[in-house]
Structures are given as structure tokens and as C-alpha cells.
Design a protein around this motif. Structure first.
Motif, short mmCIF file in Angstrom:
data_model
loop_
_atom_site.label_atom_id
_atom_site.label_comp_id
_atom_site.label_asym_id
_atom_site.label_seq_id
_atom_site.Cartn_x
_atom_site.Cartn_y
_atom_site.Cartn_z
N LYS A 100 -16.17 85.85 57.55
CA LYS A 100 -16.75 86.60 56.34
C LYS A 100 -15.97 87.36 55.78
N VAL A 101 -15.69 87.33 54.23
CA VAL A 101 -14.75 88.14 53.64
C VAL A 101 -15.36 89.13 52.77
N LEU A 102 -14.94 90.32 53.12
CA LEU A 102 -15.14 91.39 51.91
C LEU A 102 -13.88 92.05 51.61
N ASP A 103 -14.25 92.52 50.16
CA ASP A 103 -13.25 93.10 49.39
C ASP A 103 -13.02 94.51 49.73
N SER A 104 -12.18 95.16 49.95
CA SER A 104 -11.95 96.50 50.40
C SER A 104 -11.01 97.39 49.59
N GLY A 105 -11.17 97.21 48.44
CA GLY A 105 -10.34 98.22 47.23
C GLY A 105 -9.16 97.66 46.97
N PRO A 106 -8.50 98.36 46.06
CA PRO A 106 -7.15 97.81 45.36
C PRO A 106 -6.03 98.76 45.98
N GLY A 107 -4.95 98.25 45.67
CA GLY A 107 -3.84 99.12 46.35
C GLY A 107 -2.99 99.55 44.73
N THR A 108 -2.11 100.27 45.04
CA THR A 108 -1.66 100.99 43.88
C THR A 108 -0.34 100.38 43.33
N PRO A 109 0.24 100.57 42.39
CA PRO A 109 1.56 99.61 42.01
C PRO A 109 2.77 99.97 43.12
N GLU A 110 3.36 98.97 43.59
CA GLU A 110 4.21 98.99 44.44
C GLU A 110 5.84 99.43 43.90
N ILE A 111 6.45 100.17 44.76
CA ILE A 111 8.26 100.22 44.48
C ILE A 111 8.72 98.95 44.24
N PHE A 112 9.32 98.32 43.25
CA PHE A 112 9.98 97.19 43.19
C PHE A 112 10.61 96.69 44.09
N TYR A 113 11.79 97.40 44.27
CA TYR A 113 12.63 97.23 45.28
C TYR A 113 13.60 98.47 45.79
N HIS A 114 13.78 98.62 47.26
CA HIS A 114 14.99 99.34 47.56
C HIS A 114 15.93 98.52 47.75
N SER A 115 17.18 98.87 47.33
CA SER A 115 18.28 98.02 47.05
C SER A 115 19.42 98.60 47.35
N ASN A 116 20.59 97.56 47.98
CA ASN A 116 21.99 98.07 48.19
C ASN A 116 22.86 98.07 47.08
N VAL A 117 22.15 97.26 45.99
CA VAL A 117 22.82 97.16 44.64
C VAL A 117 21.84 97.65 43.35
N PRO A 118 22.20 97.82 42.37
CA PRO A 118 21.28 97.90 41.23
C PRO A 118 20.86 96.67 40.83
N ILE A 119 19.56 96.59 40.70
CA ILE A 119 19.01 95.32 40.03
C ILE A 119 18.44 95.63 38.76
N ARG A 120 18.93 95.36 37.57
CA ARG A 120 18.75 95.88 36.47
C ARG A 120 18.31 94.49 35.27
N THR A 121 18.76 93.45 35.70
CA THR A 121 18.28 92.24 34.94
C THR A 121 18.09 90.94 35.89
N LEU A 122 17.57 90.02 35.28
CA LEU A 122 17.25 88.67 36.18
C LEU A 122 18.69 88.06 36.75
N GLU A 123 19.47 88.16 36.03
CA GLU A 123 21.05 87.99 36.35
C GLU A 123 21.47 88.51 37.70
N ASP A 124 20.98 89.69 38.00
CA ASP A 124 21.27 90.43 39.37
C ASP A 124 20.64 89.77 40.51
N PHE A 125 19.64 88.99 40.25
CA PHE A 125 18.94 88.53 41.44
C PHE A 125 19.78 87.26 42.13
N LYS A 126 20.38 86.88 41.04
CA LYS A 126 21.10 85.56 41.65
C LYS A 126 21.89 85.60 42.75
N GLY A 127 21.52 85.04 43.83
CA GLY A 127 22.53 85.10 44.97
C GLY A 127 22.16 86.14 46.15
N LEU A 128 21.21 87.24 45.55
CA LEU A 128 20.93 88.27 46.15
C LEU A 128 19.95 87.92 47.25
N LYS A 129 20.08 88.35 48.76
CA LYS A 129 19.27 88.31 49.68
C LYS A 129 18.18 89.44 49.35
#
Length: 282
Positions: A100-129
């Protein structure tokens, strides 16, 4: 926090006739094993986020969170006043789960990432773990990221040891005490991957059927109440936590980075194409 509130509300509203005792993730089973645990009766019920088991029931991703998708008000309307609840239960039923599945409320917006490198563009995701789960992981793979699925108890050590370059987990109030900012200088915003989310309260069907109607109604009301009460509680804590992050930035300990708007637009196109492909399959 929300799980504890639900447990307290059900116990008190029922006058102790139905006592709910919550256990932390990992205390009985790991977060990724919760669905099987409630199905086989190891636990009577779980409070969780359905994104952990999209590999078993792909459709429930829509009821967990959608990258660049619905906010909390839109989720509220779709799930509680439109077809959302029925479709959510149908997904479990069609997958053969006796739950039996019951909805139990929404979550707030998350932090996008905590990162060791700045992530400013889509290009920055390439090869990133990066840590990612569910649909978001599949989407990141499309832009060239190396996606690693890591359970929450292992996130800090994985980031510290370089298993991943960046982690996403939850909102500011949850992330701050976990200390990701201590080992990753960059805090990336906005919450593109999870502008909102929905929690679930899932009960073993046999246990649910055993409850008298008045206790079922108490459980329903306690979980539904989290749409307002739960969101307000977490949002307040999130605002306070973000103030702490800004203080850390003023002290030069972290840098808050905004993911560029042009890359956000490019990512939205990729996300739309991804869901078009998924919809064609089902």
C-alpha cells in the motif's frame, strides 16, 4: 525528521492504539533494500524516496523527482487532486508488489552538487566522476559524466577518497551536518536535478489490511499532512542552513557557484528528449 513526525503523529492521534517506531536508514537494512524489506515483512512500513528502486519499477521515478520537472505545488496538485495517487499505486500493482503506497509530502529543492571542481557548464560534466541515481544518472551519462551510484552512508568517504569528484544528496539542512563542505570547496546551484521530490510511506499490504478503518484514516491523514507541515519544517531549516553556507563563503572556506543559464537550457532539451524516449517505450 519527516519520518519521525509521522511516527509521532500516528501514535498520538491513535491514542497509542497504533504505535509507530522509526529506525534510521541502515539500522535494519540499507536504503536500497527497503522495498524488499517491506514486501517480505522484515519491516511493516518504510518512509523513503522511490528513486532508489527505479531499476525494479521504472515508472516510480515520476513520483520521486524529475530533473527540471515539477515543483512542490505542482506535485501536490497532481498527486492529491488529480490522477497521481492512482497511477502511483498502479505502478506497484503492475510490478507485482503487495504493498500500500501513501504519499507523504514534498521535499525542498536540493543542493545541485558539492564538488572538488567548479561545475559551471555542461562541458564541465564530461569525464567527471559524480554521484547520481535513477533518471538523473542516465541523463548525466548522456552528457559524458562518469556516474557512480553510492548509498548515503558512504557519500562523505567516497568524496574524501576521490571515488567521486562531486556528490548530490539532499537539501541544505540535510547536507550541512554531513560536512561535505569540509572536503569539497564548491557548492553548485541551482537545484536542477531535483527542484522538488516526493516522499512515500509504504506499508506491507497484509499489515494494512489488518488495520481497522479508523486507524487507516489516521495513517492517511498523518502522511498527507506532511505536504504542508513537513515542507514548512524542512524549508525553515534549509533557509537557516543556506545562511551558514553563505557565512562560510564570506570566510573564504567555500565558493557558491551558479550553473550557467545557457547550459541549463541545453540540459532541459536533453531531459525532454530523454523522457520522450522513455515514454515511447512505455
Amino acid at each position: 525528521l519527516l519520518a519521525e513526525e509521522i511516527a509521532k503523529d500516528i501514535t498520538e492521534a491513535s491514542g497509542g492504539r497504533l504505535q509507530v517506531e522509526m529506525h534510521a536508514a541502515g539500522e535494519i537494512v540499507q536504503p536500497t533494500e527497503l522495498l524488499d524489506a517491506v514486501e517480505n515483512g522484515t519491516v511493516d512500513a518504510i518512509h523513503s524516496w522511490d528513486g532508489y528502486w527505479v531499476g525494479k519499477i521504472p515508472q516510480v521515478a515520476l513520483f520521486a523527482s524529475v530533473p527540471m520537472g515539477m515543483n512542490e505545488q505542482e506535485y501536490l496538485g497532481w498527486i492529491t487532486t488529480d490522477e497521481g495517487r492512482e497511477l502511483w499505486q498502479e505502478a506497484y500493482d503492475q510490478a507485482g508488489y503487495n504493498l500500500k503506497v501513501l504519499d507523504s509530502g514534498p521535499g525542498t529543492p536540493e543542493i545541485f552538487y558539492h564538488s572538488n571542481v567548479p561545475i559551471r557548464t555542461l562541458e564541465d560534466f564530461k569525464g567527471l566522476k559524480v554521484r547520481a541515481v535513477g533518471d538523473w544518472g542516465a541523463i548525466l551519462e548522456k552528457v559524458g559524466a562518469s556516474v557512480v551510484s553510492i548509498s548515503s552512508p558512504e557519500l562523505y568517504q567516497s568524496l574524501e577518497r576521490g571515488v567521486v569528484d562531486a556528490v548530490e544528496f539532499s537539501g541544505p539542512a540535510s547536507n550541512l551536518p554531513l560536512g561535505f563542505h569540509e572536503i569539497a570547496k564548491y557548492l553548485i546551484t541551482p537545484s536542477i536535478h531535483q527542484p522538488s521530490s516526493v516522499s512515500s510511506f509504504i506499508i506491507n499490504q497484509e499489515k494494512w489490511d489488518e488495520l481497522p478503518d479508523d486507524l487507516k484514516q489516521i495513517v492517511r491523514l498523518a502522511t498527507e499532512n506532511m505536504w504542508g507541515k513537513g515542507f514548512a519544517m524542512v524549508a525553515k531549516e534549509d533557509f537557516e542552513a543556506m545562511d551558514e553556507y553563505r557565512k562560510l563563503e564570506e570566510e573564504g572556506k567555500i565558493e557558491i557557484v551558479k550553473f550557467e543559464e545557457e547550459s541549463q537550457k541545453e540540459l532541459k532539451t536533453i531531459i525532454n528528449e530523454y523522457y520522450e524516449e522513455r515514454a515511447a517505450e512505455d
